[in-house]
Motif scaffolding. Structure first.
Motif, short mmCIF file in Angstrom:
data_model
loop_
_atom_site.label_atom_id
_atom_site.label_comp_id
_atom_site.label_asym_id
_atom_site.label_seq_id
_atom_site.Cartn_x
_atom_site.Cartn_y
_atom_site.Cartn_z
N SER A 60 37.42 35.18 24.30
CA SER A 60 37.93 35.49 22.96
C SER A 60 38.97 36.58 23.16
O SER A 60 39.22 37.00 24.30
N SER A 61 39.54 37.08 22.10
CA SER A 61 40.55 38.13 22.26
C SER A 61 39.93 39.43 22.76
O SER A 61 40.65 40.30 23.27
N ASP A 62 38.60 39.57 22.65
CA ASP A 62 37.93 40.81 23.05
C ASP A 62 36.91 40.65 24.17
O ASP A 62 36.17 41.58 24.48
N ILE A 63 36.86 39.47 24.80
CA ILE A 63 35.93 39.24 25.91
C ILE A 63 36.68 38.53 27.03
O ILE A 63 37.30 37.48 26.80
N ALA A 64 36.63 39.11 28.22
CA ALA A 64 37.35 38.55 29.36
C ALA A 64 36.44 38.45 30.57
O ALA A 64 35.51 39.25 30.74
N ILE A 65 36.75 37.47 31.41
CA ILE A 65 36.10 37.34 32.71
C ILE A 65 37.19 37.47 33.77
O ILE A 65 38.22 36.78 33.69
N LEU A 66 36.98 38.37 34.68
CA LEU A 66 37.90 38.55 35.81
C LEU A 66 37.18 38.11 37.07
O LEU A 66 36.03 38.49 37.30
N ARG A 67 37.85 37.29 37.87
CA ARG A 67 37.33 36.90 39.18
C ARG A 67 38.29 37.39 40.25
O ARG A 67 39.51 37.27 40.09
N ALA A 68 37.73 37.93 41.31
CA ALA A 68 38.55 38.43 42.41
C ALA A 68 37.82 38.19 43.73
O ALA A 68 36.61 37.94 43.74
N ILE A 69 38.57 38.26 44.80
CA ILE A 69 37.97 38.29 46.12
C ILE A 69 38.23 39.68 46.68
O ILE A 69 39.20 40.34 46.31
N ALA A 70 37.32 40.13 47.54
CA ALA A 70 37.47 41.47 48.10
C ALA A 70 36.94 41.50 49.52
O ALA A 70 36.04 40.74 49.88
N GLY A 71 37.54 42.37 50.30
CA GLY A 71 37.08 42.64 51.65
C GLY A 71 36.94 44.14 51.79
O GLY A 71 37.39 44.90 50.93
N MET A 72 36.31 44.55 52.88
CA MET A 72 36.08 45.97 53.09
C MET A 72 36.59 46.39 54.46
O MET A 72 36.37 45.71 55.46
N VAL A 73 37.26 47.54 54.46
CA VAL A 73 37.75 48.14 55.69
C VAL A 73 36.84 49.31 56.02
O VAL A 73 36.80 50.29 55.27
#
Length: 147
Positions: A77-90
């Motif tokens: 909706s205009s006020d609910i979002a889903i963010l997907r990301a990939i991540a690695g660690m150094v």
């Protein structure tokens, strides 16, 4: 300002707080009843519990630094979002990503009175059992983000 940009900015603040070893900085980005599910499956609910979970990690362990790439921001909706990301660690004192701890990040964010807050942050290991080429592909993609 673009809402997707705002959502990505909250994710960046979350990783910056981790990279700066700031339990308070991370916890403050969550809703009062927000939830964090860690890489090992640890579940913390509420800002205070999230803070109390992270504080000893930062005090007692040399944590690795996150490198990430946002893959998608989707608005329910205009006020609910889903963010997907990939991540690695150094790891500390190293310059390259440790592929064994690559992860998928999923955030559910809610806009409350014009301010985005994290409702859920889930950190899921990306081990791709039996498919080492996928681990290598993800690691290569993340390495490009770190340069």
């Amino acid at each position: 300002m673009d809402k997707a940009f705002e959502v990505k900015a909250i994710y960046k603040k979350l990783l910056d707080a981790w990279n700066n070893r700031s339990a308070c900085g991370m916890a403050d980005l969550f809703m009062d009843d927000g939830e964090s599910i860690g890489f090992d499956g640890s579940q913390s609910i509420g800002k205070e519990e999230i803070f109390l979970h992270l504080k000893p990690i930062f005090e007692d362990h040399p944590t690795a630094r996150f490198i990430s790439k946002v893959k998608d921001v989707h608005f329910l909706s205009s006020d609910i979002a889903i963010l997907r990301a990939i991540a690695g660690m150094v790891p500390p004192q190293q310059s390259d990503i440790n592929p064994k701890v690559n992860t998928h990040h999923t955030l559910v964010l809610v806009n409350i009175n014009g301010e985005w807050r994290i409702k859920l942050f889930q950190n899921t290991p990306a081990q791709f059992h039996g498919r080492p080429e996928l681990v290598e592909q993800m690691t290569d993609e993340l390495r490009k983000e770190s340069h």
